[in-house]
Design a protein around this motif. Structure first.
Motif, PDB file in Angstrom:
ATOM      1  N   ALA A 187       0.837  -1.201   0.000  1.00 32.44           N
ATOM      2  CA  ALA A 187       0.000   0.000   0.000  1.00 32.44           C
ATOM      3  C   ALA A 187       0.870   1.249   0.000  1.00 32.44           C
ATOM      4  O   ALA A 187       1.940   1.282   0.616  1.00 32.44           O
ATOM      5  N   ASP A 188       0.397   2.294  -0.703  1.00 33.38           N
ATOM      6  CA  ASP A 188       1.134   3.560  -0.742  1.00 33.38           C
ATOM      7  C   ASP A 188       0.972   4.328   0.567  1.00 33.38           C
ATOM      8  O   ASP A 188       1.801   5.156   0.913  1.00 33.38           O
ATOM      9  N   ASN A 193       3.685   8.948   5.021  1.00 29.81           N
ATOM     10  CA  ASN A 193       4.557   7.859   4.550  1.00 29.81           C
ATOM     11  C   ASN A 193       3.742   6.639   4.161  1.00 29.81           C
ATOM     12  O   ASN A 193       2.602   6.453   4.612  1.00 29.81           O
ATOM     13  N   GLY A 194       4.366   5.791   3.322  1.00 29.86           N
ATOM     14  CA  GLY A 194       3.770   4.514   3.008  1.00 29.86           C
ATOM     15  C   GLY A 194       3.724   3.631   4.246  1.00 29.86           C
ATOM     16  O   GLY A 194       4.454   3.853   5.230  1.00 29.86           O
ATOM     17  N   LEU A 195       2.872   2.604   4.193  1.00 26.51           N
ATOM     18  CA  LEU A 195       2.666   1.753   5.366  1.00 26.51           C
ATOM     19  C   LEU A 195       3.977   1.121   5.823  1.00 26.51           C
ATOM     20  O   LEU A 195       4.323   1.142   7.010  1.00 26.51           O
ATOM     21  N   PHE A 196       4.753   0.571   4.915  1.00 30.25           N
ATOM     22  CA  PHE A 196       5.999  -0.106   5.262  1.00 30.25           C
ATOM     23  C   PHE A 196       7.035   0.877   5.817  1.00 30.25           C
ATOM     24  O   PHE A 196       7.611   0.676   6.894  1.00 30.25           O
ATOM     25  N   THR A 197       7.284   1.951   5.089  1.00 28.82           N
ATOM     26  CA  THR A 197       8.323   2.898   5.513  1.00 28.82           C
ATOM     27  C   THR A 197       7.939   3.592   6.806  1.00 28.82           C
ATOM     28  O   THR A 197       8.802   3.900   7.646  1.00 28.82           O
ATOM     29  N   SER A 198       6.648   3.821   7.002  1.00 27.00           N
ATOM     30  CA  SER A 198       6.195   4.438   8.250  1.00 27.00           C
ATOM     31  C   SER A 198       6.628   3.602   9.453  1.00 27.00           C
ATOM     32  O   SER A 198       7.187   4.118  10.435  1.00 27.00           O
ATOM     33  N   HIS A 199       6.401   2.284   9.393  1.00 25.47           N
ATOM     34  CA  HIS A 199       6.777   1.422  10.518  1.00 25.47           C
ATOM     35  C   HIS A 199       8.289   1.205  10.572  1.00 25.47           C
ATOM     36  O   HIS A 199       8.841   0.991  11.658  1.00 25.47           O
ATOM     37  N   GLY A 227      -4.210  -6.024   8.410  1.00 26.15           N
ATOM     38  CA  GLY A 227      -5.052  -7.211   8.534  1.00 26.15           C
ATOM     39  C   GLY A 227      -4.480  -8.387   7.773  1.00 26.15           C
ATOM     40  O   GLY A 227      -5.216  -9.162   7.163  1.00 26.15           O
ATOM     41  N   ASN A 228      -3.147  -8.491   7.823  1.00 24.02           N
ATOM     42  CA  ASN A 228      -2.389  -9.578   7.166  1.00 24.02           C
ATOM     43  C   ASN A 228      -2.454  -9.522   5.636  1.00 24.02           C
ATOM     44  O   ASN A 228      -2.045 -10.468   4.954  1.00 24.02           O
ATOM     45  N   LYS A 229      -2.937  -8.406   5.069  1.00 28.25           N
ATOM     46  CA  LYS A 229      -2.948  -8.267   3.617  1.00 28.25           C
ATOM     47  C   LYS A 229      -1.561  -7.923   3.079  1.00 28.25           C
ATOM     48  O   LYS A 229      -1.263  -8.200   1.918  1.00 28.25           O
ATOM     49  N   GLN A 230      -0.754  -7.306   3.909  1.00 27.72           N
ATOM     50  CA  GLN A 230       0.613  -6.951   3.509  1.00 27.72           C
ATOM     51  C   GLN A 230       1.579  -7.452   4.570  1.00 27.72           C
ATOM     52  O   GLN A 230       1.500  -7.046   5.732  1.00 27.72           O
ATOM     53  N   VAL A 231       2.448  -8.362   4.184  1.00 26.50           N
ATOM     54  CA  VAL A 231       3.419  -8.933   5.119  1.00 26.50           C
ATOM     55  C   VAL A 231       4.822  -8.703   4.559  1.00 26.50           C
ATOM     56  O   VAL A 231       5.202  -9.313   3.555  1.00 26.50           O
ATOM     57  N   PRO A 232       5.607  -7.805   5.140  1.00 21.75           N
ATOM     58  CA  PRO A 232       6.963  -7.550   4.638  1.00 21.75           C
ATOM     59  C   PRO A 232       7.788  -8.831   4.608  1.00 21.75           C
ATOM     60  O   PRO A 232       7.560  -9.770   5.379  1.00 21.75           O
ATOM     61  N   TRP A 233       8.793  -8.838   3.716  1.00 18.91           N
ATOM     62  CA  TRP A 233       9.612 -10.025   3.472  1.00 18.91           C
ATOM     63  C   TRP A 233      11.080  -9.621   3.544  1.00 18.91           C
ATOM     64  O   TRP A 233      11.457  -8.506   3.184  1.00 18.91           O
ATOM     65  N   LYS A 234      11.885 -10.557   4.027  1.00 20.40           N
ATOM     66  CA  LYS A 234      13.323 -10.276   4.089  1.00 20.40           C
ATOM     67  C   LYS A 234      14.096 -11.535   3.754  1.00 20.40           C
ATOM     68  O   LYS A 234      13.610 -12.657   3.916  1.00 20.40           O
TER      69      LYS A 234
END
Length: 611
Positions: A187-188, A193-199, A227-234
């Protein structure tokens, strides 16, 4: 006391490690692209700007670039790779559009003009280029963070239906983080900030700055908020420890040794199953550590695997159904193919039969045409239809450039196609005229029967041709202006049929310089290349055409031009015994009224005949 000594030694080692890490070079390239012409984004510039500041606070020398094109992106990456060769830590962060194609990930510059999928290699930046540059530098730690898993802005025009980014393996000494799992869309964001970069910004402010724990916190927070729709990956291949801040502070030993041991077991177990695709291994981790450090993330991964398994079963069922439909369609197509093949064989048989019939008919037609052609007069052959008839020469078919730029009434020069015809070998003689008409109008009658008839007008010439046609049963006529010039030139394009040198004219023509003031017997001079005599000089020759001031709109098929006349005059060609060389040129034209005879000036004729 021994326990205190080991604790002190451990703290001393951690402090030295932290000091060494703080002294080593830290270099970061941060890029944010948002202002795309199509599918613009809201947050990448904010994300890049805030990440650049956060990394500066962690001791990185940061290069920040926003809204840049292909050339600038590649140059920035090249400069960044060169800087890494001094050793230390390299970090590359990109926020913006990213797409996958054939298993490779591409970061989209601002000015990329991508219509087809194959243009990605030229217009976009391959993420592997970044990893390759970092790996070549050989520094201790390389970190790649891609917040570029947004929906593919070009996908509708491509064959591929893949979304998000493809999995990217981290080379040794590298750590790769995606804003969401491979193949998923990030998500943007609705805020700055975007959801990922914000956290990620929030997690970087945590005193516990160990890289693995930083991104574990980010993954849990993003999954929870989405709600588990976006799960970062590493993906990590680090061979040593790395902290964004003070590793000594991040790794202070807990007070209770037993708890540290349990945490260590938790982390060890998780490292062994974190990249698994086996749901049972994740269940084993959750059974052993139901409230472990990675329990929430393990639960997310487990639900994802279970959902993927269900989707796979459904896909397999759909594939079986599709195969059954394909088999039925293939059987129907095979039946259709066999029917079409039988039809094609029958059509081929009929075509061969028609071809053979056509061949037989063609051979018969060719034989008939050859027989008819053999019966026709051949070019250069002479024909005489009666004892008193003019001798006619067969003129071959052909084409030529009619006219001359020397005279206004002979322009424009134009190409004319001529069908084969017969033309008098000489001008009509006084003897031939008397045999048909019963009289001799010539002023130079004392010249004899072999001299050209003169003192005739256009109407007289028409009557002579008509009477000769009735006598012989052949079609005699006056030649067209195009036929006459074609025959006079006889394949030449010069002033006279023999060339452009006036001194040669006396060999071919009777004119003012050599005629002794009268007409002369025909065929005394040299003929042209078609075997025709006196085409230049002796007497003017009446033609069928009416007078036109120039050749604009003239026929190109060799026919007589008798419409749209400039006057009632008719055309004469060839010049006569009392005219100058210029008037004897092949292209020279003259016109007078059809009733004038010009007794003594030499108006005569030469007949044409259709084969």
């Amino acid at each position: 006391m021994i326990r205190d000594f080991f604790r002190f030694a451990l703290l001393l080692c951690l402090a030295w490690s932290s000091h060494a890490q703080q002294r080593e070079q830290r270099v970061a390239l941060v890029i944010g692209n948002a202002a795309y012409q199509s599918s613009p984004l809201k947050n990448p510039v904010n994300d890049a700007t805030d990440m650049a500041q956060a990394l500066k606070d962690k001791g990185f020398a940061v290069t920040l670039r926003t809204n840049i094109g292909t050339k600038d992106m590649r140059q920035a990456i090249r400069t960044f790779s060169q800087a890494l060769k001094a050793g230390g830590v390299g970090l590359f962060y990109f926020a913006g559009h990213g797409v996958q194609s054939k298993g490779r990930n591409y970061l989209i510059p601002l000015n990329a003009e991508i219509k087809e999928e194959f243009e990605l290699e030229d217009e976009a930046v391959d993420a592997n280029r970044v990893l390759a540059g970092m790996e070549e530098a050989g520094n201790r730690v390389n970190i790649v963070i891609l917040d570029a898993c947004r929906d593919n802005p070009f996908g509708r025009a491509w064959r591929t239906s893949a979304t998000g980014l493809a999995q990217l393996s981290a080379p040794i000494g590298s750590f790769v983080a995606f804003a969401t799992a491979p193949g998923s869309v990030a998500a943007d964001g609705s805020g700055r900030n975007g959801l990922f970069t914000s956290h990620l910004l929030t997690s970087l402010r945590n005193p516990d700055s160990d890289i693995d724990r930083v991104f574990t916190r980010v993954a849990a927070a993003v999954a929870r908020e989405s709600g588990n729709k976006q799960v970062p990956w590493k993906s990590s291949s680090l061979t040593g420890e790395f902290c964004f801040g003070d590793c000594a502070r991040a790794n202070q030993p807990p007070v209770v040794v037993a708890q540290a041991s349990n945490t260590s077991d938790d982390r060890f177990f998780w490292e062994s199953v974190k990249d698994t695709k086996d749901a049972n291994e994740l269940k084993a981790y959750l059974n052993k550590f139901p409230v472990g450090l990675f329990a929430e993330l393990a639960g997310i991964r487990l639900r994802g695997l279970e959902q993927a398994a269900a989707e796979r079963i459904a896909a397999e069922a759909a594939q079986r159904a599709a195969l059954e439909r394909a088999a039925a369609e293939a059987a129907a197509k095979e039946q259709q193919r066999l029917a079409m093949e039988a039809q094609a064989k029958e059509q081929a048989r009929l075509a061969l039969l028609a071809q053979e019939q056509a061949r037989v008919a063609s051979e018969a037609a060719q034989k008939l045409a050859a027989a008819r052609l053999a019966a026709l007069p051949q070019p250069g052959q002479t024909i005489k239809d009666c004892a008193d008839c003019p001798e006619m020469v067969v003129i071959p078919a052909g084409s030529f450039e009619m006219g001359s730029y020397d005279d206004a009434d002979s322009r424009p020069v134009h190409r004319v196609n001529i069908a084969g015809f017969l033309l008098g070998k000489t001008e009509v003689t006084q003897g031939q005229w008397r045999a048909v008409m019963g009289s001799n109008p010539s002023s130079f009658s004392s010249c004899g029967d072999d001299c050209p008839v003169e003192g005739v007008n256009w109407n007289d010439a028409q009557e002579f041709a008509q009477r000769l046609s009735q006598k012989t049963g052949k079609t005699y006529r006056l030649p067209s202006e195009a036929e006459w010039e074609y025959a006079a030139r006889a394949g030449s394009s010069t002033k006279w049929s023999f060339g452009d040198f006036e001194y040669q004219l006396g060999d071919y023509a009777w004119f003012s310089a050599n005629s002794q003031g009268k007409t002369q017997r025909v065929a005394q001079k040299r003929p042209n290349a078609f075997g025709l005599f006196d085409m230049h000089g002796n007497v003017w020759e009446w033609l069928q055409d009416c007078w036109h001031d120039d050749y604009s709109g003239a026929p190109t098929d060799g026919s007589a031009w008798t419409t749209g006349c400039s006057s009632r005059n008719r055309v004469l060609r060839g010049g006569s015994w009392n005219f100058n060389p210029a008037n004897l040129r092949s292209a020279y034209r003259f016109g007078i009224t059809p009733g004038i005879r010009f007794n003594g000036s030499g108006n005569g004729l030469r007949l044409a005949r259709t084969p």
